[in-house]
Motif scaffolding. Structure first.
Motif, short mmCIF file in Angstrom:
data_model
loop_
_atom_site.label_atom_id
_atom_site.label_comp_id
_atom_site.label_asym_id
_atom_site.label_seq_id
_atom_site.Cartn_x
_atom_site.Cartn_y
_atom_site.Cartn_z
N LEU B 105 0.84 -1.20 0.00
CA LEU B 105 0.00 0.00 0.00
C LEU B 105 0.87 1.25 0.00
N ILE B 106 1.83 1.26 0.94
CA ILE B 106 2.74 2.42 0.99
C ILE B 106 3.53 2.52 -0.31
N GLY B 107 4.01 1.36 -0.78
CA GLY B 107 4.78 1.35 -2.03
C GLY B 107 3.99 1.93 -3.18
N PHE B 108 2.76 1.45 -3.37
CA PHE B 108 1.97 1.90 -4.51
C PHE B 108 1.52 3.35 -4.35
N ILE B 109 0.97 3.67 -3.19
CA ILE B 109 0.49 5.06 -3.03
C ILE B 109 1.67 6.03 -3.11
N GLY B 110 2.76 5.67 -2.42
CA GLY B 110 3.94 6.54 -2.47
C GLY B 110 4.41 6.75 -3.90
N THR B 111 4.47 5.65 -4.66
CA THR B 111 4.93 5.76 -6.04
C THR B 111 3.99 6.60 -6.88
N ILE B 112 2.69 6.33 -6.74
CA ILE B 112 1.72 7.06 -7.56
C ILE B 112 1.77 8.56 -7.25
N THR B 239 8.32 1.85 -11.52
CA THR B 239 8.51 0.47 -11.10
C THR B 239 9.81 0.32 -10.32
N LEU B 240 10.84 1.03 -10.79
CA LEU B 240 12.13 0.91 -10.11
C LEU B 240 12.17 1.68 -8.79
N SER B 241 11.29 2.67 -8.63
CA SER B 241 11.34 3.41 -7.37
C SER B 241 10.42 2.80 -6.32
N LEU B 242 9.45 1.98 -6.76
CA LEU B 242 8.52 1.38 -5.81
C LEU B 242 9.21 0.56 -4.72
N LEU B 300 13.99 -6.46 -10.61
CA LEU B 300 14.21 -7.24 -11.83
C LEU B 300 13.12 -6.96 -12.86
N MET B 301 11.91 -6.80 -12.35
CA MET B 301 10.81 -6.49 -13.27
C MET B 301 11.05 -5.12 -13.91
N GLY B 302 11.50 -4.16 -13.10
CA GLY B 302 11.78 -2.82 -13.63
C GLY B 302 12.90 -2.84 -14.64
#
Ligand SMILES: Nc1ncnc2c1ncn2[C@@H]1O[C@H](COP(=O)(O)OP(=O)(O)OP(=O)(O)O)[C@@H](O)[C@H]1O
Ligand code: SF4
Ligand SMILES: [Mg+2]
Lengths: 327, 318
Positions: B105-112, B239-242, B300-302
């Motif tokens: 949640l933090i990862g996605f919201i922070g990234t967005i 993706t790489l910053s998430l 790796l995905m990034g």
């Protein structure tokens, strides 16, 4: 007959030096410095000069992509220099541009169809349902397979991309097309195909071209009139056969001797003039005649008095104190 | 040649990129791992109740008199597949699943949020050079010069309280809001710089001039000409910053900023486990390794995405 395009004493001075906010510009780049031209309906005007002489700047002024510092532009008799808003939008239909670089002039993320339709969509000249038909018609006109309309630029060669650029420039049925070195980025073998295409299109559509090039040979076959530019100024201007037949300005002569001779077996020995030295900076152009630093005929007067563009009696003008007039 | 062969379908750059991505085995595996974690996070409440792995229920039976888990490897058993927390007896697998919710949640919201802010500021900066650009660039430099971790720790209490007094629900919600807020304040700079550079180079391309010469509005230039050329890099960069945000959340929770127990978060688990690392090393290992797997999968995905959208590649290389 009123010319379709007329340019009167257009100047463009760029501030030079730092563009940072707190630093004042230190000088001016006189990229275009008092250019006057005219072009008749359905004709071609060649504009020739070395790199940096202000050709692209002139093209961008004509397209109203940048504002001239002074001077005026008339399109089909109407002063369009200060148009804005919806008048400017309407005027943009009548003058279109073909760029030099067939790679950077097409958006890599758009399909060919979208690229050619962009002017139609922005100007809303056709309905959505007519759009595809018009795009295919334009692709056919420039010799592209209309079925390729949903392909992307990276799937085409340089020559084909330039055809896309030409199709796009024709989309709004312009009266004038400014072609800024449309073939210099292409292979020599492809250049003549594109030049022929442009000539065919001109005959078919009666569109006028401002054809920019950095050497005279490319312009030779396509231009009705030729303007030779040096450091922001026109040094010689006249009908192509007259200018090519007998150049009066030393700079034109020098450019011509750079052109490969068509028939080297004619026996006549042609003295080649090789231009030495670099083009001086347009920030601080030489006094008097701007060409004097590289001119083999330069005298004292060339440094003190700027030569004016004078009529040489054969429909051509040139700016030189010691023109090469016919004996 | 059949009729079907003559239908000409253009391969858009994004479809080419997708095709390249799919041929990158490592990236595809990494994507599967990420999807697996996302599914776990989404269905954590369901899974924990079905398998009876409540992250909050105290199981004193699983602990000995000293409060340490009974059995090998931190008390692994059929009831508690990954063992139990020393001292409380809470199920570790259940807490891990709930922790994934917090991390992602933090990862996605922070990234967005950072991506959005960075994208807008970067575009404004690149398009309108001049004063606005100078201001944004200076603020960005300043932000990078700040000792961010120090500030995040120092401002934790006052700002969280401030948020609560402004009507943000008290407790863990306000703490999460604080984390996302500081992540944005310090994180927008990187995206903004990337976008500004891209816009500066894109705006010089002749297709932008072409659009202007047809009378295109600024809106058209931004949305139709520039943005389609930026998406690929934005997605790769995001993706790489998430994983960075996931790791920062864990670090902050570890330091006692952010969520508080009994809420489950990998950072809280790590922070708690160091107290027991002699008696119960498995407890330390489990959240640590899980965090590492998720971060690595995202990276790796990034990387795979970045290779796939590399503008230099073309159809021949397909
Ligand atoms: N935006 C600008 N700001 C400052 N100087 C400029 C700008 N655009 C062009 N110039 C300068 O104006 C001069 C003329 O440039 P221009 O691009 O018009 O030349 P050109 O004849 O088209 O050359 P080329 O054959 O290389 O395309 C050059 O010295 C160039 O550095
Ligand atoms: S005016 Fe003088 S320097 Fe200029 S081109 Fe003529 S001879 Fe040469
Ligand atoms: Mg140019």
């Amino acid at each position: 007959m009123t010319p379709i395009l007329e340019v009167r004493d257009v100047k463009k001075y760029f501030p030079s030096g730092s563009s940072r906010v707190l630093q004042r510009p230190t000088g001016q780049v006189k990229a275009v410095d008092g250019v006057s031209l005219s072009l008749q309906k359905g004709k071609t005007l060649g504009v020739v000069g070395e790199s940096g002489c202000g050709k692209s700047t002139l093209a961008r002024i004509l397209m109203r992509l940048i504002e001239p510092s002074s001077g005026s532009i008339f399109l089909d008799g109407e002063d369009v220099t200060r148009l804005s808003g919806s008048d400017l939008r309407r005027m943009r239909r009548d003058i279109q541009i073909i760029f030099q670089d067939p790679y950077s002039s097409l958006n890599p993320r758009h399909s060919i169809g979208e690229i050619i339709a962009t002017p139609l969509r922005i100007q809303k000249t056709v309905t959505k349902s007519e759009e595809v038909g018009r795009v295919k018609e334009l692709m056919h006109l420039v010799g592209l397979n209309p079925e390729h309309f949903n392909r992307f630029p990276h799937e085409f060669s340089g020559g084909q991309r330039q055809r896309v650029g030409i199709a796009r420039s024709l989309a709004l049925n312009p009266k004038v097309i400014v072609a800024d070195e449309p073939v210099s980025a292409l292979d020599v073998s492809i250049q003549s195909q594109i030049l022929n295409l442009m000539q065919d299109l001109q005959t078919k559509l009666q569109v006028a071209f401002v054809f920019i090039a950095h050497d005279l040979s490319v312009v030779r076959h396509i231009a009705d009139d030729v303007a030779v530019m040096y450091l922001g100024k026109i040094v010689e201007l006249g009908p192509a056969n007259i200018v090519y037949g007998h150049p009066t300005h030393p700079y034109t002569k020098a450019l011509m001797s750079a052109v490969p001779v068509a028939n080297p077996v004619s026996g006549r020995k042609i003295s080649r003039i090789v231009l030495t030295g670099d083009v001086p900076s347009p920030i601080d152009p030489p006094s008097g005649c701007r060409f004097r630093t590289r001119c083999w005929k330069a005298q004292d007067i060339c440094a003190s008095n700027e030569p004016e563009l004078l009529d040489r009696g054969d429909g051509r003008v040139s700016a030189c104190h010691f023109p090469e007039l016919e004996a | 040649m059949t009729v079907a062969d003559t239908t000409i379908v253009g391969l858009s750059p994004s479809r080419l990129a997708l095709a390249r991505f799919r041929r990158d085995k490592v990236a595809v595996v990494a994507l599967c791992v990420v999807v697996f974690f996302v599914l776990i996070a989404i269905f954590a409440p369901l899974l924990t109740s079905v398998f009876n792995l409540s992250p909050y229920a105290l199981d004193r039976q699983a602990l000995n008199d000293y409060g340490n888990p009974i059995g090998r490897f931190g008390g692994m058993s059929w009831n508690h597949p990954l063992g139990v927390e020393p001292g409380t007896g809470r199920d570790i697998l259940g807490r891990l699943m709930y922790g994934a919710r917090v991390s992602l949640l933090i990862g996605f919201i922070g990234t967005i949020v950072t991506t959005g802010v960075g994208l807008v500021l970067g575009m404004v900066s690149g398009l309108r050079r001049g004063l606005l650009d100078s201001v944004i660039t200076r603020v960005a430099d300043l932000t990078l010069a700040f000792p961010s971790l120090l500030l995040i720790i120092a401002l934790n209490r006052p700002l969280t309280q401030r948020l609560e007094s402004m009507g943000v629900p008290k407790g863990n919600f306000a703490r999460m809001t604080y984390i996302i807020l500081v992540l944005t304040v310090f994180g927008w700079v990187y995206m903004a710089r990337l976008i500004r550079g891209q816009v500066l180079s894109l705006r010089e391309r002749e297709f932008v001039d072409a659009a202007r010469s047809f009378g295109a509005s600024n809106t058209h230039i931004v949305f139709k000409q520039l943005l389609p050329n930026l998406w690929a890099q934005v997605i790769v960069f995001a993706t790489l910053s998430l994983p960075g945000y996931v790791a920062v959340e864990a670090s902050l929770s570890f330091l006692g900023i952010g969520l508080m127990a009994p809420a489950a978060s990998w950072g809280i688990m790590l922070g708690d486990s160091v107290k027991y690392y002699r008696a119960d090393p498995t407890y330390l290992l489990i959240p640590g390794v899980t965090l590492m797997i998720l971060v690595m999968a995202f990276n790796l995905m990034g990387d795979g995405l970045r290779d796939a959208v590399d503008p230099k590649s073309d159809r021949q290389q397909l």
